[in-house]
Enzyme design. Structure first.
Site, PDB file in Angstrom:
ATOM      1  N   GLU A 177      -1.671  -9.123   3.591  1.00 46.23           N
ATOM      2  CA  GLU A 177      -1.486  -9.734   4.919  1.00 46.23           C
ATOM      3  C   GLU A 177      -2.816 -10.093   5.588  1.00 46.23           C
ATOM      4  O   GLU A 177      -2.869 -11.006   6.406  1.00 46.23           O
ATOM      5  CB  GLU A 177      -0.645  -8.825   5.829  1.00 46.23           C
ATOM      6  CG  GLU A 177      -1.288  -7.525   6.296  1.00 46.23           C
ATOM      7  CD  GLU A 177      -1.085  -6.349   5.350  1.00 46.23           C
ATOM      8  OE1 GLU A 177      -0.926  -6.583   4.131  1.00 46.23           O
ATOM      9  OE2 GLU A 177      -1.110  -5.194   5.827  1.00 46.23           O
ATOM     10  N   HIS A 212      -3.703  -4.881   0.808  1.00 48.37           N
ATOM     11  CA  HIS A 212      -3.062  -5.469   2.001  1.00 48.37           C
ATOM     12  C   HIS A 212      -3.199  -6.990   1.965  1.00 48.37           C
ATOM     13  O   HIS A 212      -4.142  -7.535   2.558  1.00 48.37           O
ATOM     14  CB  HIS A 212      -3.733  -4.917   3.262  1.00 48.37           C
ATOM     15  CG  HIS A 212      -3.414  -3.487   3.527  1.00 48.37           C
ATOM     16  ND1 HIS A 212      -2.308  -3.087   4.252  1.00 48.37           N
ATOM     17  CD2 HIS A 212      -4.034  -2.350   3.130  1.00 48.37           C
ATOM     18  CE1 HIS A 212      -2.277  -1.768   4.308  1.00 48.37           C
ATOM     19  NE2 HIS A 212      -3.311  -1.299   3.628  1.00 48.37           N
ATOM     20  N   CYS A 225       0.832  -1.205   0.000  1.00 45.42           N
ATOM     21  CA  CYS A 225       0.000   0.000   0.000  1.00 45.42           C
ATOM     22  C   CYS A 225       0.871   1.261   0.000  1.00 45.42           C
ATOM     23  O   CYS A 225       1.406   1.629  -1.039  1.00 45.42           O
ATOM     24  CB  CYS A 225      -0.986  -0.058   1.167  1.00 45.42           C
ATOM     25  SG  CYS A 225      -2.427   0.965   0.848  1.00 45.42           S
TER      26      CYS A 225
END
Ligand code: GLN
Length: 542
Positions: free
Chosen positions: A515, A513, A380
């Site tokens: 993750e 993102h 990001c």
């Protein structure tokens, strides 16, 4: 009907209520039950989206674009059930909803009060859209005794009263401190905390005691006696080496068995914890190591990048290597000390972020990774900084920057004005900071034969976003001539989603993102690939 388990916390915060709730949910799943976990947060922010990660840790984003508490991330990673907007609520959200209704005249001239209006709203949230779940685990944020928790505790008391004891269970997590000087474990704080709960009409039936040391039977008996809890329901949780050991340790302590026994429900199957044992031994037992440098602003608070740390661990699991994280404060990173600070890392990651502070350090680290063939992963804000670095140093646009830092620059990253969600056009707003970003799951189309399409082995992905700015497409051709490829775009072709650098072992920036979607049992391909590249790089820093 679903059974409701309410998890409260006592004595101090940060005891691991989220992990305990997530572990219980995972164990019940292993026994064949359908579960849902929810979190009630007593603070006045409408959501944690506007909170500083220093104070509150990471903001976790769900598929449907809710900005939620980081515990929701634990829930998803432990149960692999995607959370939604209706799994996390705050006092702020409840009050703003009630005040909106009051202004509209919905209360027909009545006095609007904490009981019943706020408590009713909380009760509605607890069971909202619950259909065929066997268990709903509801975690109450904060600590019993806090002023702000009171409406929540009153609401769960009423809720339990409405559905009856056979459908509701209170679990209280407390601290049993060890006093070194006297060599004793102390149960008094637990006794006081339970006394406080009971004065509010809540009698916990299971007490989970967090402790540095195993709690002997004599202390358990004391807790059982003073807190009015069955001795078998005094359960200890001692510190674990990796969070993935928590379900194993709770199972050893029979937490899942005690919950079922309380509800008088038979297990649907005998739980097999092998997959948890396997990842635990993988995380703890890997002989190989790899060092990853995370260059960010919030490096002093461990929870600020919680999902990221976990996703990197997952990347390690899939490569059978232990991932050591070195957190580097981007504000301290200067050209002069860069080489020294980064000398032991085999991969550099720049996480999401906001604001100018520390950004030059991040840009310097990216340049270092680019020029020295060190695997680089920009997430990001990290991707936006990588574009700025490339614009300055590859395209020679010396004042290249982002309009997030002001307008006195060439904006290679600019404010998102509008974007598509399917066919719907959404307008951004730069006035309100809460909830106005491009949030949640969006599609991206991957360029054929790119590194990224190999990593994902597909041509279309869905990832979770949380940003207000975007990379300016205007410079695409110039960047691509220099080998910086825009390898994924939004389906309408307007928003760059991924960049990668040719002639570099591994240099990837993503606007989303990844993750948030990585799971211990299904590590995210980007993290697996990044760790693999870092592993290859090991020992080559000069
Ligand atoms: N501040 C940047 C933006 O709003 C990046 C956000 C992030 O990293 N999540 O676009």
């Amino acid at each position: 009907m679903a059974r409701y388990v309410f998890v409260t916390g006592g004595v101090v915060s940060s005891l691991g209520k989220g992990l305990s709730s997530a572990s219980l949910a995972a164990l019940l799943q292993l026994r064949g039950f359908k579960v849902r976990i929810r979190k009630l947060d007593p603070y006045l922010n409408v959501d944690p989206g506007t909170m500083n990660p220093f104070q509150h840790g990471e903001v976790y984003v769900t598929d449907d674009g809710a900005e939620t508490d980081l515990d929701i991330g634990h829930y998803e990673r432990f149960t692999d059930i995607s959370a939604t907007k209706s799994d996390n609520i705050t006092t702020g959200a409840i009050y703003s909803d009630i005040i909106k209704k009051e202004r509209r005249g919905d209360y027909l001239g009545g006095t609007v009060q904490v009981v019943p209006h706020v408590t009713d709203r909380i009760k509605k949230f607890i069971s909202y859209k619950i259909k065929d779940e066997d268990f709903v685990i509801c975690e109450i944020g904060g600590t019993v005794g806090d002023i702000e928790s009171l409406p929540f505790l009153e609401a769960i008391r009423q809720f339990a009263n409405d559905i009856g004891d056979k459908n509701s269970l209170f679990v209280h997590l407390t601290l049993v401190p060890y006093l070194k000087a006297s060599g004793e474990l102390k149960t008094k704080p637990t006794q006081h905390s339970v006394k406080e709960l009971r004065s509010l009409g809540i009698q916990p039936k299971i007490i989970i005691c967090r402790s540095e040391k195993s709690i002997p039977i004599s202390e358990r008996k004391k807790i059982s006696l003073f807190c009015n809890v069955d001795l078998k329901n005094v359960i200890e949780t001692v510190d674990v080496q990796t969070i993935y050991e928590a379900p194993i340790s709770f199972h050893k302590e029979k937490l899942d068995e005690r919950v079922l026994s309380y509800f008088k429900i038979k297990s649907k199957k005998s739980p097999n914890l092998n997959k948890w044992k396997k990842i635990t031994s993988n995380v703890l037992g890997s002989k190989k190591n790899v060092n990853i440098g995370i260059v960010g602003k919030y490096v002093n608070l461990k929870d600020a990048y919680k999902s990221l740390d976990e996703a990197l661990t997952h990347g390690g699991i899939s490569n059978n290597v232990k991932v050591n994280l070195t957190r580097i404060d981007s504000e301290n990173l200067k050209i002069g000390n860069l080489k020294n600070l980064l000398k032991d890392v085999s991969g550099i990651l720049i996480p999401g972020g906001f604001g100018k502070r520390g950004s030059e350090g991040k840009i310097a680290a990216i340049k270092y990774a680019r020029l020295n063939n060190i695997p680089f992963f920009g997430i990001c804000f990290g991707m936006q900084m990588a574009i700025i670095e490339a614009a300055r140093n590859l395209l020679n646009i010396k004042n290249a920057s982002t309009s997030e830092f002001g307008n006195n620059c060439t904006p290679v990253v600019g404010l998102l004005e509008e974007w598509h969600k399917g066919k719907k056009l959404i307008k951004g707003s730069n006035r309100n900071l809460g909830g106005t970003m491009r949030l949640g799951l969006y599609d991206a189309l991957l360029k054929k034969n790119s590194l990224i399409s190999k990593i994902y082995s597909t041509s279309k992905i869905k990832e979770r976003h949380r940003h207000r700015y975007e990379v300016n497409l205007k410079y695409r051709n110039e960047f691509e001539k220099k080998g910086l490829i825009f390898s994924a775009l939004s389906p309408d072709g307007l928003l760059p989603e991924i960049i990668e650098l040719n002639n570099h072992p591994w240099f990837v920036g993503v606007q989303f993102h990844p993750e948030f979607k990585s799971r211990p049992f299904t590590p995210h391909p980007l993290f697996s690939s990044f760790i693999k590249a870092a592993e290859k790089r090991k020992g080559k820093n000069s």
